[in-house]
Motif scaffolding. Structure first.
Motif, PDB file in Angstrom:
ATOM      1  N   GLY A   1     -13.770  14.867   2.522  1.00  0.00           N
ATOM      2  CA  GLY A   1     -12.724  15.121   1.534  1.00  0.00           C
ATOM      3  C   GLY A   1     -12.990  16.294   0.624  1.00  0.00           C
ATOM      4  O   GLY A   1     -12.192  16.581  -0.258  1.00  0.00           O
ATOM      5  N   GLY A   2     -14.130  16.973   0.797  1.00  0.00           N
ATOM      6  CA  GLY A   2     -14.444  18.085  -0.070  1.00  0.00           C
ATOM      7  C   GLY A   2     -15.290  17.653  -1.254  1.00  0.00           C
ATOM      8  O   GLY A   2     -15.761  16.512  -1.334  1.00  0.00           O
ATOM      9  N   PRO A   3     -15.496  18.551  -2.229  1.00  0.00           N
ATOM     10  CA  PRO A   3     -16.419  18.276  -3.335  1.00  0.00           C
ATOM     11  C   PRO A   3     -15.957  17.183  -4.282  1.00  0.00           C
ATOM     12  O   PRO A   3     -16.776  16.571  -4.953  1.00  0.00           O
ATOM     13  CB  PRO A   3     -16.507  19.631  -4.057  1.00  0.00           C
ATOM     14  N   ASN A   4     -14.652  16.926  -4.392  1.00  0.00           N
ATOM     15  CA  ASN A   4     -14.186  15.918  -5.348  1.00  0.00           C
ATOM     16  C   ASN A   4     -13.237  14.906  -4.730  1.00  0.00           C
ATOM     17  O   ASN A   4     -12.480  14.254  -5.429  1.00  0.00           O
ATOM     18  CB  ASN A   4     -13.510  16.591  -6.553  1.00  0.00           C
ATOM     19  N   ARG A   5     -13.249  14.786  -3.401  1.00  0.00           N
ATOM     20  CA  ARG A   5     -12.444  13.786  -2.702  1.00  0.00           C
ATOM     21  C   ARG A   5     -13.303  13.098  -1.642  1.00  0.00           C
ATOM     22  O   ARG A   5     -14.264  13.682  -1.140  1.00  0.00           O
ATOM     23  CB  ARG A   5     -11.228  14.430  -2.012  1.00  0.00           C
ATOM     24  N   ILE A   6     -12.944  11.883  -1.317  1.00  0.00           N
ATOM     25  CA  ILE A   6     -13.570  11.164  -0.201  1.00  0.00           C
ATOM     26  C   ILE A   6     -12.474  10.818   0.792  1.00  0.00           C
ATOM     27  O   ILE A   6     -11.526  10.115   0.454  1.00  0.00           O
ATOM     28  CB  ILE A   6     -14.289   9.889  -0.682  1.00  0.00           C
ATOM     29  N   SER A   7     -12.604  11.312   2.020  1.00  0.00           N
ATOM     30  CA  SER A   7     -11.572  11.081   3.023  1.00  0.00           C
ATOM     31  C   SER A   7     -11.830   9.820   3.836  1.00  0.00           C
ATOM     32  O   SER A   7     -10.906   9.251   4.412  1.00  0.00           O
ATOM     33  CB  SER A   7     -11.458  12.282   3.965  1.00  0.00           C
ATOM     34  N   GLY A   8     -13.110   9.377   3.904  1.00  0.00           N
ATOM     35  CA  GLY A   8     -13.428   8.215   4.734  1.00  0.00           C
ATOM     36  C   GLY A   8     -13.087   8.512   6.186  1.00  0.00           C
ATOM     37  O   GLY A   8     -13.379   9.585   6.708  1.00  0.00           O
ATOM     38  N   PRO A   9     -12.395   7.587   6.876  1.00  0.00           N
ATOM     39  CA  PRO A   9     -12.067   7.806   8.284  1.00  0.00           C
ATOM     40  C   PRO A   9     -10.764   8.564   8.513  1.00  0.00           C
ATOM     41  O   PRO A   9     -10.323   8.703   9.651  1.00  0.00           O
ATOM     42  CB  PRO A   9     -11.947   6.374   8.826  1.00  0.00           C
ATOM     43  N   PHE A  10     -10.141   9.068   7.437  1.00  0.00           N
ATOM     44  CA  PHE A  10      -8.858   9.757   7.568  1.00  0.00           C
ATOM     45  C   PHE A  10      -9.102  11.243   7.752  1.00  0.00           C
ATOM     46  O   PHE A  10      -9.541  11.932   6.834  1.00  0.00           O
ATOM     47  CB  PHE A  10      -7.987   9.517   6.331  1.00  0.00           C
ATOM     48  N   LYS A  11      -8.772  11.747   8.944  1.00  0.00           N
ATOM     49  CA  LYS A  11      -9.063  13.140   9.257  1.00  0.00           C
ATOM     50  C   LYS A  11      -8.029  14.105   8.704  1.00  0.00           C
ATOM     51  O   LYS A  11      -8.364  15.156   8.162  1.00  0.00           O
ATOM     52  CB  LYS A  11      -9.172  13.332  10.780  1.00  0.00           C
ATOM     53  N   ASP A  12      -6.727  13.765   8.827  1.00  0.00           N
ATOM     54  CA  ASP A  12      -5.679  14.733   8.509  1.00  0.00           C
ATOM     55  C   ASP A  12      -5.531  14.968   7.014  1.00  0.00           C
ATOM     56  O   ASP A  12      -5.029  16.007   6.599  1.00  0.00           O
ATOM     57  CB  ASP A  12      -4.336  14.294   9.109  1.00  0.00           C
ATOM     58  N   ALA A  13      -5.956  14.019   6.178  1.00  0.00           N
ATOM     59  CA  ALA A  13      -5.872  14.168   4.727  1.00  0.00           C
ATOM     60  C   ALA A  13      -6.766  13.116   4.087  1.00  0.00           C
ATOM     61  O   ALA A  13      -6.979  12.047   4.669  1.00  0.00           O
ATOM     62  CB  ALA A  13      -4.430  14.003   4.248  1.00  0.00           C
ATOM     63  N   PRO A  14      -7.301  13.378   2.891  1.00  0.00           N
ATOM     64  CA  PRO A  14      -8.156  12.388   2.221  1.00  0.00           C
ATOM     65  C   PRO A  14      -7.325  11.240   1.641  1.00  0.00           C
ATOM     66  O   PRO A  14      -7.070  11.166   0.440  1.00  0.00           O
ATOM     67  CB  PRO A  14      -8.837  13.210   1.119  1.00  0.00           C
ATOM     68  N   LYS A  15      -6.908  10.312   2.530  1.00  0.00           N
ATOM     69  CA  LYS A  15      -5.993   9.239   2.131  1.00  0.00           C
ATOM     70  C   LYS A  15      -6.689   7.904   1.931  1.00  0.00           C
ATOM     71  O   LYS A  15      -6.033   6.865   1.844  1.00  0.00           O
ATOM     72  CB  LYS A  15      -4.892   9.083   3.193  1.00  0.00           C
ATOM     73  N   SER A  16      -8.013   7.916   1.828  1.00  0.00           N
ATOM     74  CA  SER A  16      -8.739   6.650   1.721  1.00  0.00           C
ATOM     75  C   SER A  16      -8.347   5.879   0.471  1.00  0.00           C
ATOM     76  O   SER A  16      -8.128   4.662   0.518  1.00  0.00           O
ATOM     77  CB  SER A  16     -10.251   6.905   1.731  1.00  0.00           C
ATOM     78  N   GLY A  17      -8.255   6.577  -0.663  1.00  0.00           N
ATOM     79  CA  GLY A  17      -7.859   5.914  -1.900  1.00  0.00           C
ATOM     80  C   GLY A  17      -6.440   5.390  -1.844  1.00  0.00           C
ATOM     81  O   GLY A  17      -6.134   4.309  -2.357  1.00  0.00           O
ATOM     82  N   ILE A  18      -5.552   6.159  -1.206  1.00  0.00           N
ATOM     83  CA  ILE A  18      -4.157   5.732  -1.060  1.00  0.00           C
ATOM     84  C   ILE A  18      -4.084   4.471  -0.221  1.00  0.00           C
ATOM     85  O   ILE A  18      -3.350   3.526  -0.553  1.00  0.00           O
ATOM     86  CB  ILE A  18      -3.321   6.854  -0.405  1.00  0.00           C
ATOM     87  N   TYR A  19      -4.847   4.438   0.858  1.00  0.00           N
ATOM     88  CA  TYR A  19      -4.855   3.274   1.752  1.00  0.00           C
ATOM     89  C   TYR A  19      -5.325   2.030   1.004  1.00  0.00           C
ATOM     90  O   TYR A  19      -4.699   0.965   1.093  1.00  0.00           O
ATOM     91  CB  TYR A  19      -5.757   3.551   2.947  1.00  0.00           C
ATOM     92  N   LEU A  20      -6.424   2.158   0.280  1.00  0.00           N
ATOM     93  CA  LEU A  20      -6.945   1.003  -0.456  1.00  0.00           C
ATOM     94  C   LEU A  20      -5.953   0.533  -1.509  1.00  0.00           C
ATOM     95  O   LEU A  20      -5.754  -0.670  -1.699  1.00  0.00           O
ATOM     96  CB  LEU A  20      -8.285   1.353  -1.111  1.00  0.00           C
ATOM     97  N   ALA A  21      -5.316   1.484  -2.206  1.00  0.00           N
ATOM     98  CA  ALA A  21      -4.345   1.105  -3.235  1.00  0.00           C
ATOM     99  C   ALA A  21      -3.154   0.365  -2.638  1.00  0.00           C
ATOM    100  O   ALA A  21      -2.531  -0.463  -3.305  1.00  0.00           O
ATOM    101  CB  ALA A  21      -3.871   2.351  -3.988  1.00  0.00           C
ATOM    102  N   TYR A  22      -2.848   0.650  -1.387  1.00  0.00           N
ATOM    103  CA  TYR A  22      -1.761  -0.052  -0.702  1.00  0.00           C
ATOM    104  C   TYR A  22      -2.128  -1.497  -0.370  1.00  0.00           C
ATOM    105  O   TYR A  22      -1.292  -2.397  -0.489  1.00  0.00           O
ATOM    106  CB  TYR A  22      -1.398   0.670   0.602  1.00  0.00           C
ATOM    107  N   PHE A  23      -3.375  -1.732   0.056  1.00  0.00           N
ATOM    108  CA  PHE A  23      -3.678  -3.010   0.691  1.00  0.00           C
ATOM    109  C   PHE A  23      -4.690  -3.907  -0.017  1.00  0.00           C
ATOM    110  O   PHE A  23      -4.832  -5.076   0.366  1.00  0.00           O
ATOM    111  CB  PHE A  23      -4.162  -2.758   2.128  1.00  0.00           C
TER     112      PHE A  23
END
Length: 469
Positions: free
Chosen positions: A177-199
């Motif tokens: 995700g770069g220096p201030n993001r964590i992408s986790g297993p999401f390649k196309d965009a750092p959506k790990s936080g979005i995913y967790l907030a959803y579920f």
């Protein structure tokens, strides 16, 4: 093999595919969409076979049907008619998918528990990959794909085509995700936080109740405390401001609910917040703390104070311009990125600098950028402005009518929330995304739409069906 057994096998395959959408969506939008279309097709087949069309008479579905017809009609007035029609004509699948969850795939407790457990495992996996990236720089998933592309296969023509197909669906190569993001297993965009907030909230309340039922109340409380603390920290660590804001609002609503209804849990929730505060304090020791602080706190406060000249403010102004120019039909679905290149919608900073053919690649005066942010983006980054700009006032009103229909339905059965806390969990995930003027993902993008309508269908499956003759 009898026809009954054949139908049962097909039903089980489609059902389990649906249950695994929360996991599959992590890796592939395309495969998730294929499953949704397959589920919709099978659901319609069952409706024809059993001559059962009650779901088409649900108020919420009828409202979505009106929205669907309007999206198609408004597409003929779009800047790019083909793009608008390609999106609008297929949008109905999400409404049918929600109905399929309510009436077929999640219409019993066993299946509801199955999708809950799959979602729980999916959230655990995303959290595991986020921790791996936080401590090592890359998720394990990205490392696997790096090795598969660098170390290579024994390539034949057939395997090459297969690998290309897999890479197109799942992506390849290391990523983070770069220096201030964590992408986790999401390649196309750092959506790990979005995913967790959803579920995390449906999983939190659903699994806590399930564990309390299977074991003890104390075990359930320990699980809920640990699960909420860890995932709230992970959302913060992801560096995604919108997700952090959503989770805090959801957490506030959760505290309010249990303080009002279940006073004995208030202490546990307060302790959770205290532990989260400790996580933030410890997180200051990491190298990227200042970057995250700048991105999450300083940048957010600055944009709130100077909203009118911020990027979000500029996109909002552009959306309003589009709505005023096309108040009835809007500019067309997914046409924001097309219309924002038109001279009439360019911001003052752009129109005065000889911008060129396209704001995406044209010249920009960096001195004036201090006062005028970019006009163009792929979408307005606001749910309600998206509906106003792209579908006009009629589309906007129909969407508001849909929200009112769902809200009325939930309020009508509010007593169920006391017994089915997972309903509360789903509402805690959806409500922050429906607050006006909050930044959002594109409502009409596949990934976001799949997550949203999955939760809507899940919610409806937990509520009694309307008495339809």
């Amino acid at each position: 093999m009898s026809k009954i057994n054949q139908h049962r096998i097909i039903f089980n395959i489609v059902s389990w595919s649906v249950f695994f959408i929360p996991l599959i969506i992590i890796f592939s939008n395309a495969l998730s969409d294929i499953i949704i279309v397959s589920a919709c097709s099978y659901f319609i087949y069952v409706s024809i076979k059993e001559n059962n069309w009650k779901w088409t008479k649900e108020k919420w579905f009828l409202t979505l049907l009106l929205i669907y017809f309007w999206l198609i009609i408004s597409s003929f007035f779009a800047y790019d008619i083909n793009l608008a029609l390609s999106r609008s004509t297929t949008w109905i699948r999400f409404a049918i998918f929600a109905a399929a969850l309510q009436y077929l795939f999640l219409n019993n407790k066993k299946n509801q528990n199955r999708i809950l457990i799959v979602t729980f495992c999916s959230v655990l996996y995303v959290g595991f990959e986020m921790l791996a990236e936080h401590f090592t720089g890359y998720s394990f998933y990205s490392r696997i794909w790096e090795r598969s592309t660098e170390e290579g296969y024994v390539i034949t023509h057939s395997t090459s085509n297969f690998i290309n197909l897999i890479e197109q669906i799942f992506g390849y190569g290391t990523f983070n995700g770069g220096p201030n993001r964590i992408s986790g297993p999401f390649k196309d965009a750092p959506k790990s936080g979005i995913y967790l907030a959803y579920f995390i909230f449906p999983v939190l309340l659903g699994m806590t109740k399930l564990i309390k039922y299977k074991f003890t109340n104390y075990t359930g409380l320990i699980f809920g405390f640990a699960f909420l603390s860890l995932n709230t920290w992970l959302i913060y660590a992801s560096g995604h401001r919108g997700s952090t804001l959503y989770s805090f609002i959801s957490l506030f609503l959760l505290i309010f609910y249990f303080s009002w209804i279940k006073k004995k849990l208030k202490t546990v929730l307060i302790i959770t917040l205290l532990v989260f505060g400790i996580f933030i304090y410890q997180y200051k020791n990491s190298m990227n703390y200042e970057l995250k602080k700048e991105n999450l706190i300083s940048k957010t406060l600055n944009e709130i104070e100077s909203y009118s000249i911020s990027a979000y403010g500029s996109l909002s102004k552009t959306s309003i311009k589009m709505f005023k120019a096309h108040p009835i039909t809007g500019i067309g679905l997914k046409n924001y990125r097309i219309a924002c290149e038109k001279d009439r919608f360019l911001s003052s900073g752009h129109s005065s600098t000889g911008y060129g053919i396209s704001p995406w690649t044209g010249y920009f005066d960096h001195e004036k950028k201090k006062y005028f942010e970019a006009t163009c983006s792929s979408h307005p980054h606001n749910l309600y402005l998206t509906w106003l700009a792209e579908t006009g006032f009629i589309g906007f009103l129909l969407f508001i009518l849909f929200l009112i229909t769902i809200a009325t339905f939930v309020i009508k059965h509010k007593k169920l929330i006391l017994n089915e806390l997972i309903i509360l969990g789903i509402l805690l995930s959806l409500i922050p995304r429906l607050i006006p003027m909050f930044p959002t993902l594109n409502f009409f993008s596949n990934w976001n739409a799949i997550c949203f309508w999955l939760l809507v269908g899940w919610l409806l499956s937990l509520l009694p069906k309307e008495n339809i003759k």
